[in-house]
Design an enzyme around this catalytic site. Structure first.
Site, PDB file in Angstrom:
ATOM      1  CD  GLU A 208      -3.110  -1.137   2.053  1.00 31.71           C
ATOM      2  OE1 GLU A 208      -2.945  -0.513   3.108  1.00 31.71           O
ATOM      3  OE2 GLU A 208      -4.176  -1.733   1.779  1.00 31.71           O
TER       4      GLU A 208
ATOM      5  CD  GLU B 106      -4.111  -6.321   2.215  1.00 29.44           C
ATOM      6  OE1 GLU B 106      -4.891  -5.651   2.913  1.00 29.44           O
ATOM      7  OE2 GLU B 106      -2.881  -6.175   2.230  1.00 29.44           O
TER       8      GLU B 106
HETATM    9  C1  GLA Z   1      -4.128  -3.095   4.773  1.00 30.48           C
HETATM   10  C2  GLA Z   1      -2.805  -3.777   4.785  1.00 30.48           C
HETATM   11  C3  GLA Z   1      -2.807  -5.084   5.486  1.00 30.48           C
HETATM   12  C4  GLA Z   1      -3.587  -5.022   6.754  1.00 30.48           C
HETATM   13  C5  GLA Z   1      -4.944  -4.442   6.524  1.00 30.48           C
HETATM   14  C6  GLA Z   1      -5.685  -4.278   7.815  1.00 30.48           C
HETATM   15  O1  GLA Z   1      -4.951  -3.501   3.781  1.00 30.48           O
HETATM   16  O2  GLA Z   1      -2.282  -3.964   3.494  1.00 30.48           O
HETATM   17  O3  GLA Z   1      -1.480  -5.414   5.793  1.00 30.48           O
HETATM   18  O4  GLA Z   1      -2.894  -4.261   7.675  1.00 30.48           O
HETATM   19  O5  GLA Z   1      -4.817  -3.160   5.963  1.00 30.48           O
HETATM   20  O6  GLA Z   1      -5.190  -3.218   8.598  1.00 30.48           O
END
Ligand code: GLA
Ligand code: GLA
Length: 731
Positions: A215, A371
């Protein structure tokens, strides 16, 4: 003010200002505790390298085929952290994954300290063993480069890698993403770990490729190294200080710069006042720097391990980085999708827009979700409410309906440790095969079954929406009025199309517009000459363009035009704007040609048609009866200008009206809480009907279709059970 690192809610609002409404996605990525994320946010335009170029986003010669990459299987996975669990658990986990139809994992994106326990000493033995267990169960992996969470020993040795906030204070160690992308020590450490991973796994058959970092996009760093980098960037862009001073209008308040070293950052100034031109360039600089940082990694990986694919986990509507540029350096797009609750079910059109924007950020190539929400999110408190298990399945199909060839749930099992103890995975800490595991297993089996049908199919849309990263950034810098939200403008038009059952593509200024019948460009605030020329060409050739209020106001330097508004778009729109009214503390309405009235707010451009016809008028105030919405013929095409923001029904009605006028097929009539989307393959249509509500819904399709999962024929009036879906094909 620089909001680049402030995560916002679905409508782009800062949650501190607006605590409800919008799809709140709280998370805690960065140093600032529990920021709320925007996840409908956007992406971008061209990057600023001087000279700017449209060449950055070239269509790939052949779209990357995710299913081929995964050995012919639809990608179905989980984000897995073997390092958080006793090794004796791994075999049981892999067995349970395989039983659920899982064939993919993402691993290691926060495991830097495990892979490089001290500077220059590497240990991949544990990861090799985990891969062996997973691979034996038919599960392949993407490895995250672990740079989002540098080890404590690195900060101890090089404290200046930590990012500095606007007040000149470095963030302390203990969260993640706490680094400056310009810091030479951090870049050296990045090269070292990425090179070691690439060397170790370049020929590993169980490793499909890489996710870069995690991210990317924040934080903005305000230290001296970053400032010097910004000054260098400005110099490359403007060549001379005279040119920069002119472009930025620095004569205002006498802020003229006589040396490059005088140029500040949009940091903690008195009253948070910045030159908006400087602030927009800083946004571009940040976004470009993030891309440069990503390219440091992709260059190493491609050189050492050319057979492996590269992706990154984008954040949908997040906008501190221009994804349409960032993603040009990836093989395919992946993103993190956490739908949150608004009513009794998630705001599904918000999720859909984010999917389409992600697809659009790389020329509409199919993508994957890296995700996908696999349980209730939360950090120190649980956020929102528990989703009915059926929704986890509907969300997976929603991704597929919008062009995903892979869905990977975050995370396999909730952590026992650390900040995310309340961020649920599919399994809870006790590993019990709960209702989420059951529904994920059902979904996995089904998607395995649909793999062949879906393979090679894609979303085809007759209409498109233009997202302008420059406009979006400029509105963040100067938000116009409290209620204005660029993302909400996007969402209103987008939802209008979706309610009418019409697929939508998302385009960026550098995209090719020519294939579309309708192009909506909401609040196109910042325009430059090339964009005006492209829009003019589009309309001249017969396209229908929909513009909305505050379009054509600023040039590419974030400076207001001296032409009558809508500035360089005035001729296209056939209107002149000599007066406007911010929709603060007042009620307004628009009166349609047929007399229907719709509440309106936020902003009122009072339109004076030059060559356009008046469609709708304002109903109240001193400009009652004056034009609010106009239609202009230009070349072979048409331009609509919508001078205000109306209630959602207005967009649904208006878009159906325009679609019928230009011959775009309107989809079936949809009950609220039901979504319709289509993928196509060689002329064959694959229809998705998704029911997000807790009760059965019926949709009249006007003909019978075959149910792709059961093979049965479905009646023309199709029933979709509660929290369920239908995938239909023509035989
Ligand atoms: C993001 C991150 C994950 C996890 C989620 C939940 O999507 O990429 O590593 O931390 O948030 O916090
Ligand atoms: C004050 C200042 C002016 C101007 C206005 C509007 O009146 O003296 O220079 O800045 O506010 O901000």
């Amino acid at each position: 003010m620089p909001q680049s690192s402030v995560r916002r809610d679905a409508l782009g609002n800062n949650p501190r200002v607006r605590a409800s409404g919008g799809i709140l996605r709280k998370r805690g990525m960065s140093m600032r505790n529990r920021r709320v994320v925007l996840w409908i946010a956007v992406v971008s335009a061209f990057m600023f390298s001087a000279p700017r170029t449209f060449a950055q986003q070239k269509a790939p010669a052949r779209p990357f085929d995710l299913v081929d990459w995964n050995g012919g299987k639809f990608i179905y996975g989980v984000d897995y952290y073997p390092e958080h669990w006793d090794e004796s658990r791994w075999e049981k986990d892999a067995t349970m994954m395989q039983a659920a139809g899982i064939n993919f994992v993402r691993l290691a994106e926060f495991a830097w300290v495990k892979m490089e326990p001290s500077e220059g000493k590497f240990d991949f033995a544990w990861l090799d063993r985990a891969l062996k267990v997973l691979n034996a169960h038919g599960i392949k992996a993407v490895l995250g480069t672990p740079t989002a969470s540098p080890p404590a020993w690195l900060y101890a040795r090089y404290p200046d890698i930590a990012a500095m906030d606007e007040n000149g204070v470095r963030y302390g160690y203990g969260s993640r993403r706490n680094y400056c992308i310009h810091n030479p020590n951090f870049i050296a450490a990045t090269r070292r770990i990425v090179t070691a991973m690439a060397e170790h796994y370049k020929n590993h058959p169980g490793v499909l490729g890489w996710q870069i970092d995690n991210e990317l996009g924040d934080p903005d760093c305000y230290d001296a190294v970053s400032r010097a980098a910004f000054q260098k960037w400005c110099r490359a862009k403007y060549q001379t200080l005279e040119a920069l001073n002119k472009a930025w209008g620095t004569i205002f308040w006498g802020h003229t710069y006589l040396a490059w070293a005088e140029i500040p950052l949009p940091w903690n100034t008195l009253g948070k006042a910045y030159n908006p031109s400087l602030a927009l360039d800083f946004k571009r600089f940040q976004s470009e720097s993030t891309h440069d940082y990503l390219k440091i990694q992709t260059t190493i990986l491609r050189k050492i391990a050319p057979a492996k694919a590269i992706t990154h986990n984008d954040m949908g509507m997040y906008d501190n980085v221009d994804y349409s540029v960032l993603n040009s350096s990836l093989d395919f797009v992946a993103w993190d999708n956490y739908p949150m609750f608004r009513k009794d079910y998630a705001d599904y059109f918000g999720v859909s827009l984010a999917h389409d924007l992600m697809r659009g950020s790389k020329n509409n190539q199919n993508f994957m979700v890296m995700e996908q929400e696999g349980g209730l999110p939360g950090w120190n408190v649980f956020w929102g409410r528990q989703a009915a298990p059926g929704l986890y399945r509907v969300w997976a199909y929603q991704a597929v309906a919008h062009g995903a060839d892979g869905v990977c749930y975050f995370r396999w099992r909730t952590s026992r440790y650390g900040t995310e103890q309340y961020w649920q995975g599919i399994l809870d800490q006790d590993s019990y095969p709960n209702a989420r595991y059951q529904i994920v297993s059902q979904t996995g089996k089904e998607l395995g079954q649909l793999s062949e049908l879906l393979h090679g199919s894609r979303v085809v849309a007759p209409v498109a929406m233009l997202v302008s990263p420059d406009s979006r950034w400029a509105f963040h810098i100067q938000p116009l009025v409290e209620k204005f939200n660029y993302d909400q403008q996007l969402q209103l038009y987008y939802s209008g199309f979706r309610r009418a059952g019409i697929n939508v593509d998302v385009l960026f200024p550098q995209s090719d517009f020519s294939a579309y019948k309708i192009l909506v460009a909401p609040s196109l605030f910042v325009v430059d000459k090339p964009l005006v020329a492209k829009l003019t060409e589009f309309v001249k050739n017969g396209g229908t363009l929909i513009l909305s209020y505050r379009s054509g106001v600023k040039d590419e330097h974030n400076v207001v035009t001296d032409q009558t508004l809508p500035g360089p778009l005035a001729e296209l729109a056939g209107v002149a704007i000599h007066d406007f009214d911010p929709g603060t503390n007042q009620e307004q309405e628009i009166v349609a040609i047929d007399g229907a009235r719709f509440p309106a707010g936020v902003w009122f451009d009072i339109l004076e048609p030059t060559t356009a016809q008046t469609l709708d008028t304002y109903g109240k105030g001193y400009y009652a009866g004056k034009a609010a919405v106009t239609q202009n013929s230009f070349g072979k095409g048409t331009v609509f200008y919508v001078g205000t923001e109306a209630a959602p029904d207005y967009y649904y009605t208006g878009i159906k009206f325009v679609a019928q006028q230009v011959g775009v097929d309107v989809g079936p009539r949809l009950p609220e809480g039901v979504e319709f989307a289509v993928r196509e393959k060689a002329g064959k249509k694959i229809l998705f009907l998704l029911n997000y509500t807790g009760k059965a819904q019926t949709v009249s399709l006007g003909q019978t279709y075959q149910n792709a999962l059961t093979g049965a024929s479905e009646p023309a009036d199709v029933e979709i059970p509660a929290l369920d879906l239908k995938v239909l094909t023509t035989p």
